[in-house]
Structure formats: structure tokens, C-alpha cells
Design a protein around this motif. Structure first.
Motif, PDB file in Angstrom:
ATOM      1  N   ILE A   1       0.836  -1.209   0.000  1.00 54.76           N
ATOM      2  CA  ILE A   1       0.000   0.000   0.000  1.00 54.76           C
ATOM      3  C   ILE A   1       0.872   1.261   0.000  1.00 54.76           C
ATOM      4  O   ILE A   1       0.627   2.213  -0.746  1.00 54.76           O
ATOM      5  N   LEU A   2       1.913   1.258   0.842  1.00 54.75           N
ATOM      6  CA  LEU A   2       2.818   2.407   0.920  1.00 54.75           C
ATOM      7  C   LEU A   2       3.523   2.630  -0.411  1.00 54.75           C
ATOM      8  O   LEU A   2       3.639   3.773  -0.887  1.00 54.75           O
ATOM      9  N   LEU A   3       3.982   1.551  -1.027  1.00 55.70           N
ATOM     10  CA  LEU A   3       4.700   1.656  -2.298  1.00 55.70           C
ATOM     11  C   LEU A   3       3.801   2.211  -3.396  1.00 55.70           C
ATOM     12  O   LEU A   3       4.209   3.090  -4.162  1.00 55.70           O
ATOM     13  N   ILE A   4       2.573   1.712  -3.477  1.00 60.18           N
ATOM     14  CA  ILE A   4       1.641   2.177  -4.504  1.00 60.18           C
ATOM     15  C   ILE A   4       1.254   3.631  -4.258  1.00 60.18           C
ATOM     16  O   ILE A   4       1.107   4.419  -5.197  1.00 60.18           O
ATOM     17  N   THR A   5       1.114   4.014  -2.989  1.00 58.89           N
ATOM     18  CA  THR A   5       0.719   5.384  -2.653  1.00 58.89           C
ATOM     19  C   THR A   5       1.803   6.399  -2.990  1.00 58.89           C
ATOM     20  O   THR A   5       1.516   7.498  -3.476  1.00 58.89           O
ATOM     21  N   THR A   6       3.055   6.012  -2.738  1.00 58.64           N
ATOM     22  CA  THR A   6       4.157   6.968  -2.891  1.00 58.64           C
ATOM     23  C   THR A   6       4.782   6.973  -4.284  1.00 58.64           C
ATOM     24  O   THR A   6       5.515   7.904  -4.620  1.00 58.64           O
ATOM     25  N   SER A   7       4.522   5.954  -5.099  1.00 57.49           N
ATOM     26  CA  SER A   7       5.113   5.864  -6.439  1.00 57.49           C
ATOM     27  C   SER A   7       4.097   6.352  -7.471  1.00 57.49           C
ATOM     28  O   SER A   7       3.099   5.681  -7.727  1.00 57.49           O
ATOM     29  N   SER A   8       4.373   7.497  -8.069  1.00 58.35           N
ATOM     30  CA  SER A   8       3.402   8.120  -8.967  1.00 58.35           C
ATOM     31  C   SER A   8       3.114   7.267 -10.203  1.00 58.35           C
ATOM     32  O   SER A   8       1.988   7.274 -10.707  1.00 58.35           O
ATOM     33  N   HIS A   9       4.114   6.523 -10.713  1.00 60.56           N
ATOM     34  CA  HIS A   9       3.866   5.739 -11.923  1.00 60.56           C
ATOM     35  C   HIS A   9       3.055   4.474 -11.640  1.00 60.56           C
ATOM     36  O   HIS A   9       2.713   3.744 -12.570  1.00 60.56           O
ATOM     37  N   LEU A  10       2.758   4.218 -10.371  1.00 61.92           N
ATOM     38  CA  LEU A  10       1.881   3.098 -10.017  1.00 61.92           C
ATOM     39  C   LEU A  10       0.442   3.564  -9.781  1.00 61.92           C
ATOM     40  O   LEU A  10      -0.388   2.777  -9.337  1.00 61.92           O
ATOM     41  N   HIS A  11       0.166   4.825 -10.065  1.00 59.44           N
ATOM     42  CA  HIS A  11      -1.185   5.361  -9.866  1.00 59.44           C
ATOM     43  C   HIS A  11      -2.053   5.052 -11.085  1.00 59.44           C
ATOM     44  O   HIS A  11      -2.453   5.941 -11.845  1.00 59.44           O
ATOM     45  N   THR A  12      -2.323   3.773 -11.273  1.00 63.03           N
ATOM     46  CA  THR A  12      -3.165   3.291 -12.370  1.00 63.03           C
ATOM     47  C   THR A  12      -4.287   2.440 -11.778  1.00 63.03           C
ATOM     48  O   THR A  12      -4.200   2.024 -10.614  1.00 63.03           O
ATOM     49  N   PRO A  13      -5.335   2.175 -12.553  1.00 63.51           N
ATOM     50  CA  PRO A  13      -6.443   1.366 -12.017  1.00 63.51           C
ATOM     51  C   PRO A  13      -6.012   0.012 -11.462  1.00 63.51           C
ATOM     52  O   PRO A  13      -6.479  -0.394 -10.393  1.00 63.51           O
ATOM     53  N   MET A  14      -5.103  -0.696 -12.175  1.00 63.72           N
ATOM     54  CA  MET A  14      -4.697  -2.008 -11.701  1.00 63.72           C
ATOM     55  C   MET A  14      -4.018  -1.938 -10.342  1.00 63.72           C
ATOM     56  O   MET A  14      -4.306  -2.720  -9.433  1.00 63.72           O
ATOM     57  N   TYR A  15      -3.124  -0.965 -10.157  1.00 62.34           N
ATOM     58  CA  TYR A  15      -2.435  -0.863  -8.874  1.00 62.34           C
ATOM     59  C   TYR A  15      -3.342  -0.309  -7.787  1.00 62.34           C
ATOM     60  O   TYR A  15      -3.132  -0.566  -6.595  1.00 62.34           O
ATOM     61  N   PHE A  16      -4.349   0.441  -8.182  1.00 60.60           N
ATOM     62  CA  PHE A  16      -5.374   0.829  -7.204  1.00 60.60           C
ATOM     63  C   PHE A  16      -6.076  -0.414  -6.666  1.00 60.60           C
ATOM     64  O   PHE A  16      -6.288  -0.556  -5.462  1.00 60.60           O
ATOM     65  N   PHE A  17      -6.419  -1.342  -7.563  1.00 62.40           N
ATOM     66  CA  PHE A  17      -7.055  -2.586  -7.149  1.00 62.40           C
ATOM     67  C   PHE A  17      -6.116  -3.422  -6.279  1.00 62.40           C
ATOM     68  O   PHE A  17      -6.539  -4.029  -5.292  1.00 62.40           O
ATOM     69  N   ILE A  18      -4.830  -3.472  -6.658  1.00 62.53           N
ATOM     70  CA  ILE A  18      -3.870  -4.236  -5.869  1.00 62.53           C
ATOM     71  C   ILE A  18      -3.738  -3.630  -4.473  1.00 62.53           C
ATOM     72  O   ILE A  18      -3.637  -4.352  -3.470  1.00 62.53           O
ATOM     73  N   GLY A  19      -3.734  -2.307  -4.401  1.00 63.99           N
ATOM     74  CA  GLY A  19      -3.684  -1.652  -3.093  1.00 63.99           C
ATOM     75  C   GLY A  19      -4.908  -1.977  -2.248  1.00 63.99           C
ATOM     76  O   GLY A  19      -4.791  -2.223  -1.040  1.00 63.99           O
TER      77      GLY A  19
ATOM     78  N   ALA B   1      -9.821  -8.837 -12.814  1.00 58.56           N
ATOM     79  CA  ALA B   1      -9.791  -9.660 -14.021  1.00 58.56           C
ATOM     80  C   ALA B   1     -10.231  -8.846 -15.228  1.00 58.56           C
ATOM     81  O   ALA B   1      -9.629  -8.918 -16.302  1.00 58.56           O
ATOM     82  N   TYR B   2     -11.276  -8.068 -15.060  1.00 60.65           N
ATOM     83  CA  TYR B   2     -11.762  -7.210 -16.146  1.00 60.65           C
ATOM     84  C   TYR B   2     -10.701  -6.194 -16.544  1.00 60.65           C
ATOM     85  O   TYR B   2     -10.415  -5.990 -17.730  1.00 60.65           O
ATOM     86  N   ASP B   3     -10.082  -5.566 -15.541  1.00 57.80           N
ATOM     87  CA  ASP B   3      -9.071  -4.552 -15.820  1.00 57.80           C
ATOM     88  C   ASP B   3      -7.852  -5.162 -16.495  1.00 57.80           C
ATOM     89  O   ASP B   3      -7.273  -4.576 -17.405  1.00 57.80           O
ATOM     90  N   SER B   4      -7.451  -6.370 -16.046  1.00 59.91           N
ATOM     91  CA  SER B   4      -6.301  -7.043 -16.657  1.00 59.91           C
ATOM     92  C   SER B   4      -6.555  -7.327 -18.121  1.00 59.91           C
ATOM     93  O   SER B   4      -5.677  -7.160 -18.974  1.00 59.91           O
ATOM     94  N   LEU B   5      -7.758  -7.759 -18.422  1.00 61.52           N
ATOM     95  CA  LEU B   5      -8.091  -8.093 -19.802  1.00 61.52           C
ATOM     96  C   LEU B   5      -8.084  -6.853 -20.687  1.00 61.52           C
ATOM     97  O   LEU B   5      -7.546  -6.844 -21.791  1.00 61.52           O
ATOM     98  N   VAL B   6      -8.669  -5.762 -20.202  1.00 63.27           N
ATOM     99  CA  VAL B   6      -8.703  -4.523 -20.986  1.00 63.27           C
ATOM    100  C   VAL B   6      -7.296  -3.995 -21.213  1.00 63.27           C
ATOM    101  O   VAL B   6      -6.932  -3.565 -22.310  1.00 63.27           O
TER     102      VAL B   6
END
Length: 229
Positions: free
Chosen positions: A46-64, A119-124
Motif C-alpha cells: 500500500i505504501l509503495l503504490i501510494t508513494t510511487s506516482s507511476h503506479l497510480h493506475t487502475p490495476m495498482y489501485f485494485f492491488i492496493g 480480471a476485467y481490468d487485466s483483460l482490458v
């Protein structure tokens, strides 16, 4: 039930692993280690996704969100389990049991819907389709229909981590609820429950981090920045 201060108090007796008293200390150390790794792994993700701007995508939001849910539903079970391993009185109140069951079931259902959304996001993201059926079979079929071998490799690489998590998560559920009654064993049920409530939340951040170059690069960058500062 027992009488306390003139009132009847409803409690459940938690047998757990009490039939193996010689293993209590070992189990306490193992479960505490698993729970600690679970919290550190998921909160770290969660900390890594929050602080890394290039991880601010829908998939990493879901992972967080998945990491947050895993931290919560592991915390619903693990602390009480650890307390019971060192306590002489292994009981839980009726209200406490009901609350634990409610939060655990709610979080498990939430994780199931979240995995479906992922799963939907991964496919798109991997196949660049506008509309798809929300189905894991469609993910694999769509990747196999991709023209080049490089495109198929990239598609499978994008979806592999998610498919591993889904397989472990739903595979355990299938084993629990569809196992023939003739093969029923209380010890197997205990081991399966521990795997489902403690091991899976620990594995999810490990799977997503070890198989994901973006996460590993973000982690290296964060560590480098900390060392430099």
C-alpha cells in the motif's frame, strides 16, 4: 453457557489446536511470523503504490485495495488465534463470534468482487478490448487469439500474477466446500482454514511483487531515495 454474576453468559469453546499441547509454542511462533509478514507485505505494498506516482493506475489501485482487504481479514482471525494459543481459557463470546463471522464473510465477499474487477481490468489492459465478458476463460482465450508470440507472452505476463492469486483463492474455497463428506477430516479442515485465513493474505503481495517489474522498480527507487536522503 455459564453463570456469571447471576446472568447466563453465552460463550463458545475454541478447541483449535488444543489437542496438540506440545505444539502450542511452535504454532505460536509460526502463526505470529506469518501474521507479521502478512501485515508488513500488504502495508508495504500500500505504501509503495501510494508513494510511487507511476503506479497510480487502475490495476495498482485494485492491488492496493486487495492488500488493504487482506490485512483486515487476516486481522479478524489471527490476533484471536494467537491469544488462544497462550491462554488457558480458550473461549469467545457469542457477540464476539458473531462480529468476527460478519467481518470475515464481508471481507471475503469483497475480495471476491475485487478479484473479478481486477480480471476485467487485466483483460482490458493486456488485450486492449473495449467490451469483454467478465470471465477468466475469456482472458486466456483472448490472449491465445493474439497474433504474435510476443503479444501472447506480454498478455500472459500481465495476467499471470492475477490468475495465480485467483487460482489459489478460489481453489481453496472449492476444496473446502466441494470435498466429499466421506473424506472429511477435522485436522485437514484446520490446516485448510489456516491456509485460507493466514497464508493466502501473506502470499498475495509476494506474488504481485515478485512477478511485477513495475513494483520491483518502484521498490528499488524508494530504497535508493531513502538511502540518498
Amino acid at each position: 453457557m455459564r453463570l456469571e454474576n447471576g446472568t447466563v453468559k453465552a460463550e463458545f469453546l475454541l478447541l483449535g489446536f488444543s489437542d496438540h499441547p506440545e505444539l502450542q509454542s511452535l504454532l505460536l511462533a509460526v502463526f505470529f511470523s506469518i501474521y507479521s509478514v502478512t501485515l508488513m507485505g500488504n502495508l508495504g505494498m500500500i505504501l509503495l503504490i501510494t508513494t510511487s506516482s507511476h503506479l497510480h493506475t487502475p490495476m495498482y489501485f485494485f492491488i492496493g485495495m486487495l492488500s488493504f482487504i487482506d490485512s483486515c481479514y487476516s486481522s479478524v482471525i489471527a490476533p484471536k488465534l494467537l491469544v488462544d494459543l497462550i491462554s488457558a481459557e480458550k473461549t469467545i463470546s457469542y457477540n464476539g463470534c458473531a462480529a468476527q463471522l460478519y467481518f470475515f464473510c464481508s471481507l471475503v465477499d469483497t475480495e471476491s468482487f475485487l478479484l473479478a474487477a481486477m480480471a476485467y481490468d487485466s483483460l482490458v489492459e493486456a488485450i486492449c478490448l473495449l467490451t469483454v465478458l467478465l470471465s477468466y476463460v475469456c482472458i486466456i482465450a483472448a490472449i491465445l487469439r493474439t497474433g504474435s508470440a510476443e503479444a501472447r507472452r506480454k498478455g500472459f505476463s500481465t495476467c499471470a500474477s492475477h490468475l495465480i492469486v485467483v487460482t489459489i483463492y478460489h481453489g481453496t474455497l472449492i476444496f473446502i466446500y466441494l470435498r466429499p463428506s466421506t473424506d472429511h477430516s477435522l485436522d485437514i479442515d484446520k490446516v485448510t482454514s489456516v491456509f485460507y485465513t493466514l497464508i493466502i493474505p501473506m502470499l498475495n503481495p509476494i506474488i504481485y511483487s515478485l512477478r511485477n517489474k513495475d513494483v520491483k522498480n518502484a521498490f528499488r527507487k524508494m530504497i535508493h531515495q531513502k538511502l540518498v536522503s
